[in-house]
Design a protein around this motif. Structure first.
Motif, PDB file in Angstrom:
ATOM      1  N   SER A 540      -2.215  10.619   1.126  1.00  0.00           N
ATOM      2  CA  SER A 540      -1.413  11.897   0.198  1.00  0.00           C
ATOM      3  C   SER A 540      -0.389  11.635  -0.637  1.00  0.00           C
ATOM      4  O   SER A 540       0.138  11.022  -0.244  1.00  0.00           O
ATOM      5  CB  SER A 540      -0.723  12.914   1.180  1.00  0.00           C
ATOM      6  OG  SER A 540      -0.192  12.652   2.169  1.00  0.00           O
ATOM      7  N   LEU A 541      -0.571  12.187  -1.569  1.00  0.00           N
ATOM      8  CA  LEU A 541       0.554  10.804  -2.598  1.00  0.00           C
ATOM      9  C   LEU A 541       1.666  12.220  -2.766  1.00  0.00           C
ATOM     10  O   LEU A 541       1.954  13.083  -2.668  1.00  0.00           O
ATOM     11  CB  LEU A 541      -0.434  11.142  -4.264  1.00  0.00           C
ATOM     12  CG  LEU A 541      -1.617  10.888  -4.459  1.00  0.00           C
ATOM     13  CD1 LEU A 541      -1.982  11.250  -5.596  1.00  0.00           C
ATOM     14  CD2 LEU A 541      -1.491   8.537  -4.329  1.00  0.00           C
ATOM     15  N   PRO A 542       3.085  11.773  -3.152  1.00  0.00           N
ATOM     16  CA  PRO A 542       4.076  12.085  -3.414  1.00  0.00           C
ATOM     17  C   PRO A 542       4.023  12.782  -4.558  1.00  0.00           C
ATOM     18  O   PRO A 542       3.289  13.152  -5.132  1.00  0.00           O
ATOM     19  CB  PRO A 542       5.021  10.957  -4.248  1.00  0.00           C
ATOM     20  CG  PRO A 542       4.203   9.840  -4.582  1.00  0.00           C
ATOM     21  CD  PRO A 542       2.476  10.082  -3.737  1.00  0.00           C
ATOM     22  N   THR A 543       4.750  14.373  -4.039  1.00  0.00           N
ATOM     23  CA  THR A 543       4.560  15.090  -5.432  1.00  0.00           C
ATOM     24  C   THR A 543       5.642  15.440  -6.261  1.00  0.00           C
ATOM     25  O   THR A 543       5.939  16.195  -7.519  1.00  0.00           O
ATOM     26  CB  THR A 543       4.993  16.640  -4.444  1.00  0.00           C
ATOM     27  OG1 THR A 543       6.858  16.674  -4.026  1.00  0.00           O
ATOM     28  CG2 THR A 543       3.668  16.989  -3.104  1.00  0.00           C
ATOM     29  N   ASN A 544       6.968  14.279  -6.124  1.00  0.00           N
ATOM     30  CA  ASN A 544       7.558  14.287  -6.987  1.00  0.00           C
ATOM     31  C   ASN A 544       8.054  12.851  -7.493  1.00  0.00           C
ATOM     32  O   ASN A 544       8.618  12.484  -8.786  1.00  0.00           O
ATOM     33  CB  ASN A 544       9.481  14.418  -6.328  1.00  0.00           C
ATOM     34  CG  ASN A 544       9.782  13.621  -4.679  1.00  0.00           C
ATOM     35  OD1 ASN A 544       8.354  13.352  -4.623  1.00  0.00           O
ATOM     36  ND2 ASN A 544      10.706  13.691  -4.887  1.00  0.00           N
ATOM     37  N   GLY A 545       6.481  12.446  -7.983  1.00  0.00           N
ATOM     38  CA  GLY A 545       6.505  10.829  -8.240  1.00  0.00           C
ATOM     39  C   GLY A 545       4.994  10.287  -8.036  1.00  0.00           C
ATOM     40  O   GLY A 545       4.118  10.570  -7.507  1.00  0.00           O
ATOM     41  N   THR A 546       4.722   9.210  -8.512  1.00  0.00           N
ATOM     42  CA  THR A 546       3.438   9.219  -8.994  1.00  0.00           C
ATOM     43  C   THR A 546       3.146   7.324  -8.551  1.00  0.00           C
ATOM     44  O   THR A 546       4.584   6.378  -9.072  1.00  0.00           O
ATOM     45  CB  THR A 546       2.838   8.867 -10.711  1.00  0.00           C
ATOM     46  OG1 THR A 546       3.378   9.911 -11.171  1.00  0.00           O
ATOM     47  CG2 THR A 546       1.740   7.681 -10.954  1.00  0.00           C
ATOM     48  N   LEU A 547       2.487   7.515  -7.653  1.00  0.00           N
ATOM     49  CA  LEU A 547       2.237   5.734  -7.203  1.00  0.00           C
ATOM     50  C   LEU A 547       1.471   4.912  -8.363  1.00  0.00           C
ATOM     51  O   LEU A 547       0.329   5.582  -8.799  1.00  0.00           O
ATOM     52  CB  LEU A 547       2.014   6.043  -5.126  1.00  0.00           C
ATOM     53  CG  LEU A 547       2.523   6.551  -4.583  1.00  0.00           C
ATOM     54  CD1 LEU A 547       1.326   6.583  -3.238  1.00  0.00           C
ATOM     55  CD2 LEU A 547       3.483   5.121  -4.336  1.00  0.00           C
ATOM     56  N   TYR A 548       1.842   3.965  -8.307  1.00  0.00           N
ATOM     57  CA  TYR A 548       1.337   2.937  -9.300  1.00  0.00           C
ATOM     58  C   TYR A 548       1.069   1.421  -7.927  1.00  0.00           C
ATOM     59  O   TYR A 548       1.344   1.284  -7.305  1.00  0.00           O
ATOM     60  CB  TYR A 548       0.978   2.469 -10.093  1.00  0.00           C
ATOM     61  CG  TYR A 548       1.583   3.931 -10.959  1.00  0.00           C
ATOM     62  CD1 TYR A 548       0.931   3.189 -12.241  1.00  0.00           C
ATOM     63  CD2 TYR A 548       2.969   4.218 -11.569  1.00  0.00           C
ATOM     64  CE1 TYR A 548       1.332   4.235 -12.989  1.00  0.00           C
ATOM     65  CE2 TYR A 548       3.582   5.217 -12.499  1.00  0.00           C
ATOM     66  CZ  TYR A 548       2.366   5.044 -12.817  1.00  0.00           C
ATOM     67  OH  TYR A 548       2.392   5.914 -14.209  1.00  0.00           O
ATOM     68  N   TYR A 549      -0.727   0.778  -8.024  1.00  0.00           N
ATOM     69  CA  TYR A 549      -0.973  -0.317  -7.279  1.00  0.00           C
ATOM     70  C   TYR A 549      -1.190  -1.311  -8.683  1.00  0.00           C
ATOM     71  O   TYR A 549      -2.129  -0.878  -9.560  1.00  0.00           O
ATOM     72  CB  TYR A 549      -1.994  -0.409  -6.463  1.00  0.00           C
ATOM     73  CG  TYR A 549      -1.637  -1.492  -6.375  1.00  0.00           C
ATOM     74  CD1 TYR A 549      -1.205  -1.720  -4.745  1.00  0.00           C
ATOM     75  CD2 TYR A 549      -3.413  -2.106  -6.005  1.00  0.00           C
ATOM     76  CE1 TYR A 549      -0.917  -2.747  -4.503  1.00  0.00           C
ATOM     77  CE2 TYR A 549      -2.992  -2.969  -4.731  1.00  0.00           C
ATOM     78  CZ  TYR A 549      -2.564  -3.710  -4.072  1.00  0.00           C
ATOM     79  OH  TYR A 549      -2.215  -4.616  -3.869  1.00  0.00           O
TER      80      TYR A 549
END
Length: 802
Positions: A540-549
């Motif tokens: 699951s992804l964070p609701t208050n940020g954007t993950l980058y790889y």
């Protein structure tokens, strides 16, 4: 040849001049001890190569040996690398040549001094057997006198003396050894071992109960009467008959194993075997038929096992375990289960006694079961890399190990009607074998289950214990039974576990800047620690940020392979303090995913690197004894003579958009006309409302030129802030409060505040001090190192109109 060979007389064995082997290392604790360990004190080696020196060490440092020496003083020594053990039971070791004392001929490089700091005994706990005769040998030497002997006793138990030895420093025997309590000790010649050493030998009878007994050598006296010097001891040897028994009471294998290796009967020997070795007579009996089911080396029901000379401690290191040789005859005749009974016969060459507990009954019978070779077998593999890939091929690629999933698996042979034919627990190494399998059964299958089957009943459902998954099917394809069917293998493996990770509190960089995600990690029973280089699924992804790889936005359920911790970042959607969370599942080398994802938590604080800002609003909050509670909105769009006029851009500092507490800014901007002698109270409100924390906050306010600072305005009020006791208090400070939280002195002392008299040098940020200045350090470590966003308060002082 110290610690290896030494010729002594073994009267009790009837072998004059036989050779004994003395073991150089310490036996493992699970077996009894029948001979001295580390007899020449060569382990450990002290000092550098060739160094002549001594050490006094804790008894635990010298393998095999214990001492009665008391903790009378801290140990000393001069060998390279020596560290005193402190006040402990001491053993003193010398290297050859120290203070002119060399070891005897071919006696190694180290020896012991019984008198380290007092008369003491060096001993080892030996398993003695009732009514046995023991042989012994030792080297003894005096230390300080060539004419007066050092004297030592040989003891068994705490006080039973069997021999007394008197030797000077040049090897003179001042009195022939005194034998006691039935011991036999031959006379000796002076210096018979060289360099002042004398070898004493003899035999002693032991009539007590079979048990572990301390056997050792105790100092009696020294030549000079000084109990801290004397009685050198070396090459201590001790021997009784060796002890023999079977390692196990039972074993067995299929008859196809013609030269048994799986678990054949084995002898274990502990103790010293003399030159020429000994023979252990073995007899066979049982339901198995000699000549039909098996043969012995002699072809008869009795044969001998030869034990070579040597010193055996019960372990494989000294080759103490010897397999009984025999041959099983394999045939195609159904014969069922048969047993060979191997029995150790009595002999005068050894004791049949327990090798693990002194004096206990031995295992003198070992049953070997021959199973008919009409078997069906297989193995359950821990297929950590999923090489099976849901098939029955390529399960074992070389790195896998067998498993029974913690003892919870059963292999079940099922007929064509799904009824149980055979059921058996899977062994710890993953193997299973169905014996006496009915021949020519069609369409049978094997299943793995955590539930044992019941022969004749419907087969249980195929299953695995929790946290295990299959890499091959859990049920084989159907097949027909025959003779010696093997390799019906299965593949299973354990699931990984992902670690919850809470990162250290990190500064939110704001904007589109990213923050490094704490390193993802987990564990896997087969793969070990998981982290960099492994695979992880972002569940699951964070609701208050954007993950980058690697600079690319991550999507939900994306699998990151060959994970590089430096490439996983997050861009918070909120500037300032926030906490980012998302979930992740580790994936092991079998491509199996943790079913219970872990949570990654990243607490972020407002950027201390952002621009801090402090708003100051000044009001008159009291005239004489009248508090002014008015709430005035400063404006720049009114007449400069208006009571609420404040020049732009400071006119908005008191606006509610600046997160001042409601009705906090009480007081007047312009209090109107006052007369000399009136007392005015000035309050300077402050509010931290920048992007970053405000640090090193100091506020300076100049006393208006038309008034005089009142130094005693707050005398007698508390609490104080570490200022001088009894000093005048003219300053009040409120921190996060609408009323003062502390009162400050005017002096330069330990509190936050100070009043500077007119024309006194003030901090540069104050400006010209022509009528006095109030300076307060708002921040202070450790209680208030910075002002976070929305922190508020005020400073206050009073002045009298001139």
């Amino acid at each position: 040849m110290k610690n290896l060979w030494q010729n002594i007389n073994i009267f009790s064995w009837g072998l004059f001049g036989a050779t004994l082997v003395l073991q150089p290392t310490v036996a493992q604790a699970q077996y009894i001890q029948r001979s001295f360990l580390n007899p020449g004190f060569e382990s450990p080696s002290f000092g550098s190569a060739g160094q002549q020196c001594y050490v006094q060490v804790d008894q635990s440092l010298v393998p095999g040996w214990s001492t009665t020496h008391g903790s009378v003083k801290a140990g000393t020594g001069n060998c390279t690398g020596y560290t005193s053990p402190g006040s402990v039971p001491l053993i003193e070791i010398w290297t050859s040549g120290f203070l002119g004392a060399s070891t005897g001929t071919n006696a190694g490089n180290q020896f012991a001094e019984l008198n380290a700091e007092q008369n003491s005994e060096l001993y080892q706990n030996i398993c003695l057997i009732k009514d046995e005769t023991i042989t012994f040998s030792l080297l003894h030497r005096g230390r300080s006198s060539a004419t007066v002997a050092d004297v030592a006793n040989f003891l068994i138990g705490t006080n039973t003396i069997f021999g007394t030895f008197s030797t000077t420093s040049n090897g003179t025997v001042t009195a022939q050894p005194v034998a006691q309590n039935g011991a036999t000790i031959p006379t000796v010649t002076n210096n018979n071992a060289g360099n002042g050493w004398v070898r004493y030998t003899g035999t002693v009878p032991y009539t007590g109960a079979s048990s572990n007994q301390p056997v050792g050598f105790a100092a009696v006296s020294t030549a000079g009467g000084n109990n801290t010097v004397g009685n050198f001891l070396d090459e201590v040897q001790f021997a009784g008959l060796p002890v023999v028994e079977f390692t196990a009471s039972s074993g067995g294998a299929a008859e196809s194993e013609t030269n048994p290796t799986t678990n054949p009967p084995k002898l274990r020997i502990v103790g010293l075997v003399p030159t020429g070795g000994i023979s252990v007579p073995i007899s066979v009996s049982g339901t198995a038929v000699l000549g039909t089911d098996y043969t012995t080396t002699s072809g008869t029901s009795t044969f001998n096992i030869t034990i070579p000379e040597g010193n055996y401690d019960g372990t494989d290191v000294t080759h103490s375990v010897i397999t009984i040789p025999f041959t099983v005859i394999n045939n195609n005749v159904p014969q069922g289960v048969r047993t060979i009974v191997f029995t150790i016969q009595p002999s005068s060459s050894f004791f049949a006694s327990s090798t693990t507990t002194c004096g206990d009954s031995p295992t003198v019978i070992s049953n070997y079961t021959i199973y008919d070779d009409d078997f069906l077998s297989g193995k359950v593999w821990d297929d950590a890399d999923n090489s099976a890939n849901n098939t029955f091929t390529n399960i074992n690629t070389g790195s896998e190990t067998g498993t029974n999933a913690g003892g919870l698996l059963n292999a079940i042979l099922v007929d064509s009607n799904n009824k149980v034919l055979k059921t058996i627990p899977v062994a710890a190494d993953g193997t299973y074998t169905f014996l006496d399998v009915p021949l020519n059964q069609s369409n049978v299958k094997i299943i793995l289950s955590t539930t044992a089957g019941t022969v004749g009943n419907t087969a249980p459902t195929a299953s695995l214990p929790p946290n295990w998954v299959n890499t091959s099917p859990l049920t084989t394809a159907t097949f027909n039974t025959g003779t010696n069917i093997s390799s019906k293998d299965f593949g299973i493996e354990q699931l990984p576990d992902t670690n919850n990770v809470t990162g250290s509190t990190t500064t939110n960089p704001g904007g589109t800047n990213t923050v490094q995600v704490p390193t993802l990690s987990g564990t896997d029973p087969e793969d070990g620690n998981l982290g960099s280089g492994n695979s992880f699924k972002i569940v699951s992804l964070p609701t208050n940020g954007t993950l980058y790889y690697n600079g690319v936005a991550v999507t939900a359920n994306q699998v990151i392979t060959n994970y590089d911790p430096t490439k996983l970042t997050v861009d918070p959607n909120i500037d300032g303090a926030t906490t980012i969370t998302f979930t992740v599942a580790a994936i092991d080398k079998a491509a199996k995913e943790d079913p219970t994802p872990a949570t990654i938590t990243m607490p972020l604080t407002a950027s201390s690197a952002g621009k801090p800002q402090l708003i100051l609003v000044k009001r008159i909050t009291r005239i004489n004894s009248q508090n002014l509670t008015n709430i005035v909105d400063g404006r720049s769009d009114v007449s400069p003579n208006a009571a609420n006029y404040v020049a732009s851009p400071r006119d908005t500092d008191d606006d509610s958009t600046n997160t001042w507490p409601t009705n906090y800014l009480r007081g007047l901007i312009n209090a109107g006309l006052v007369k000399p002698g009136d007392e005015l109270e000035y309050t300077i409100y402050f509010l931290s409302n920048g992007l970053g924390n405000a640090t090193s906050v100091q506020i300076c306010d100049l006393v208006p030129v038309s008034s005089t600072f009142i130094p005693t305005a707050f005398n007698g009020l508390t609490p104080n802030d570490g200022g001088l006791s009894g000093a005048d208090q003219g300053i009040a400070l409120a921190l996060g409060s609408s009323t003062p939280t502390v009162y400050l002195t005017n002096a330069q002392d330990g509190d936050r505040g100070r009043f500077y008299s007119a024309n006194e040098t003030v901090p540069s940020y104050c400006g010209a001090n022509i009528n006095g200045a109030v300076v307060v350090n708002i921040t202070r470590s450790p209680d208030l190192p910075n002002l976070v966003k929305d922190f508020y308060g005020f400073i206050r002082f009073r002045a009298k109109v001139k």
